[in-house]
Design an enzyme around this catalytic site. Structure first.
Site, short mmCIF file in Angstrom:
data_model
loop_
_atom_site.label_atom_id
_atom_site.label_comp_id
_atom_site.label_asym_id
_atom_site.label_seq_id
_atom_site.Cartn_x
_atom_site.Cartn_y
_atom_site.Cartn_z
N CYS A 1 1.74 12.06 -32.26
CA CYS A 1 1.23 10.71 -32.52
C CYS A 1 2.31 10.02 -33.33
O CYS A 1 2.84 10.60 -34.28
CB CYS A 1 -0.07 10.80 -33.32
SG CYS A 1 -0.61 9.19 -33.97
N CYS B 1 3.26 4.96 -28.10
CA CYS B 1 1.93 5.37 -28.55
C CYS B 1 1.48 6.48 -27.59
O CYS B 1 1.42 6.28 -26.38
CB CYS B 1 0.97 4.19 -28.45
SG CYS B 1 -0.75 4.59 -28.82
N ASN B 2 1.19 7.66 -28.16
CA ASN B 2 0.78 8.78 -27.31
C ASN B 2 -0.57 8.52 -26.66
O ASN B 2 -0.78 8.87 -25.50
CB ASN B 2 0.69 10.05 -28.16
CG ASN B 2 2.05 10.58 -28.52
OD1 ASN B 2 2.63 11.35 -27.79
ND2 ASN B 2 2.59 10.14 -29.65
N ASP C 1 2.70 -0.39 -29.69
CA ASP C 1 1.83 0.65 -30.26
C ASP C 1 0.52 -0.02 -30.68
O ASP C 1 0.45 -1.24 -30.84
CB ASP C 1 2.49 1.31 -31.48
CG ASP C 1 1.60 2.41 -32.09
OD1 ASP C 1 1.10 3.25 -31.31
OD2 ASP C 1 1.39 2.42 -33.31
N SER C 2 -0.50 0.82 -30.88
CA SER C 2 -1.78 0.29 -31.36
C SER C 2 -1.62 -0.35 -32.74
O SER C 2 -2.42 -1.20 -33.11
CB SER C 2 -2.80 1.42 -31.43
OG SER C 2 -2.33 2.41 -32.33
N GLU D 1 -2.90 3.90 -41.53
CA GLU D 1 -3.04 2.45 -41.33
C GLU D 1 -3.62 1.78 -42.58
O GLU D 1 -3.34 0.62 -42.87
CB GLU D 1 -3.93 2.14 -40.12
CG GLU D 1 -3.30 2.50 -38.78
CD GLU D 1 -2.46 1.37 -38.16
OE1 GLU D 1 -2.83 0.21 -38.29
OE2 GLU D 1 -1.43 1.69 -37.53
N HIS E 1 2.36 7.84 -35.45
CA HIS E 1 2.10 7.56 -36.87
C HIS E 1 2.46 8.76 -37.76
O HIS E 1 2.75 8.58 -38.94
CB HIS E 1 0.61 7.30 -37.09
CG HIS E 1 0.14 5.94 -36.69
ND1 HIS E 1 0.09 5.52 -35.39
CD2 HIS E 1 -0.31 4.90 -37.44
CE1 HIS E 1 -0.39 4.28 -35.35
NE2 HIS E 1 -0.63 3.89 -36.58
N TYR F 1 -6.61 3.38 -31.72
CA TYR F 1 -7.01 3.61 -30.33
C TYR F 1 -7.53 5.05 -30.13
O TYR F 1 -8.19 5.33 -29.14
CB TYR F 1 -5.82 3.44 -29.38
CG TYR F 1 -5.40 2.02 -29.06
CD1 TYR F 1 -5.88 0.93 -29.76
CD2 TYR F 1 -4.49 1.80 -28.03
CE1 TYR F 1 -5.46 -0.36 -29.44
CE2 TYR F 1 -4.08 0.51 -27.70
CZ TYR F 1 -4.56 -0.57 -28.41
OH TYR F 1 -4.15 -1.83 -28.09
N1 DGL Z 1 0.31 5.86 -32.67
C1 DGL Z 1 -0.66 6.23 -31.71
C2 DGL Z 1 -0.29 7.50 -30.99
O1 DGL Z 1 0.87 7.84 -30.91
C3 DGL Z 1 -2.06 6.36 -32.14
C4 DGL Z 1 -2.75 5.66 -32.96
C5 DGL Z 1 -4.15 5.26 -32.78
O2 DGL Z 1 -5.07 6.09 -32.84
O3 DGL Z 1 -4.28 4.07 -32.62
O4 DGL Z 1 -1.15 8.17 -30.48
#
Ligand code: DGL
Length: 273
Positions: free
Chosen positions: A192, A73-74, A10-11, A158, A194, A42
């Site tokens: 997402c 990570c989506n 993941d990011s 974060e 997160h 990301y």
């Molecule tokens: N956890 C990431 C997702 O599922 C996104 C996070 C990011 O913006 O880095 O999209």
């Protein structure tokens, strides 16, 4: 035959919410988690950058021996997975497989809705890619998808600000903006990895009749299914119950914040790109 851990990427920290569920369902395997915290988020970055960063992560995990990698990570799944699968994997080692989180989610999300009106909260990157409406249509052609980008949610998480009062403003606003798109939405997807951390606050501002779907369990079930259908890949996954964590940023910070996402104590290592 050389066996290796399953890689999870993941990011930042969000993929830990997926790993938690995967480990629950498949505890016997070894896992390597990689969070690119130094370059997170990301969600607001361009296609080119998300692709470049995700490919670098895939190459790192492959260098560490992983044969099966889950992009938890989506944003990376939406913007980089297909290109990596089609253009890069054929040039890399023969047995390497990379899976994402969007496909398993879209395969079943329609089953949760009675009104066929589904809302998706996601990063700008995921929303702009239109991956959810496109993929959901393939499995549930009658479902209407309403997307809402939530540009600040990942940063609030974060930076560990999500429990504070200030975060309520942005969470409430994005929920209201989604529900204004249709009053028939009866199911919302946290698109997402997160966002499960915001569950309590999301519940505070969303009508209690609306289903809230997190992806962790869905992705874990799909991986169980994948391994049962692909014995040639399953055989390459080692089973010593080890969990190794890498971050591209400070391991001290990672270990501290990771406890919000993952139930066990984590001792991570720094990974230089
Ligand atoms: N956890 C990431 C997702 O599922 C996104 C996070 C990011 O913006 O880095 O999209």
């Amino acid at each position: 035959m050389q066996q290796a851990p399953i890689g999870i990427f993941d990011s930042g920290y969000g993929g830990l919410t997926v790993m938690q569920e995967i480990v629950k369902k498949l505890p016997e395997y070894d896992y390597i988690y990689l969070g690119d915290n130094a370059r997170s988020p990301y969600g607001t970055r361009s296609y080119e950058i998300v692709y470049q960063y995700t490919l670098e992560a895939v190459k790192k995990l492959a260098d560490l021996g992983c044969k099966l990698i889950v992009l938890a990570c989506n944003t990376a799944s939406a913007k980089a997975l297909r290109t990596i699968q089609q253009n890069d994997l054929p040039k890399m080692q023969k047995d390497l497989r990379v899976l994402g989180v969007i496909r398993p989610t879209t395969e079943i999300i329609g089953n949760y809705s009675n009104t066929n009106h589904i809302g998706v909260f996601a990063t700008n990157g995921t929303v702009d890619s239109n991956s959810y409406p496109i993929e959901i249509e393939k499995f549930f052609p009658d479902v209407k998808v309403f997307q809402q980008a939530c540009p600040l949610w990942v940063s609030l998480i974060e930076n560990n600000e999500y429990k504070n009062e200030g975060s309520d403003f942005f969470i409430k606003k994005n929920i209201e903006d989604l529900m204004l798109q249709s009053n028939k939405i009866d199911t919302v997807l946290l698109g997402c990895t997160h966002y499960p951390l915001l569950l309590n606050k999301i519940k505070k501002y969303l009508d209690p009749s609306v289903n809230i779907i997190s992806q962790g369990e869905i992705v874990a079930n799909s991986l169980v299914n994948y391994l049962s259908r692909h014995s040639e890949i399953e055989q390459l996954c080692s089973k010593n119950k080890s969990r190794t964590f890498y971050t591209t940023d400070s391991p001290e910070n990672f270990d501290l914040n990771a406890s919000n996402f993952y139930n066990e104590k984590i001792r991570s290592n720094h990974l230089e790109y």
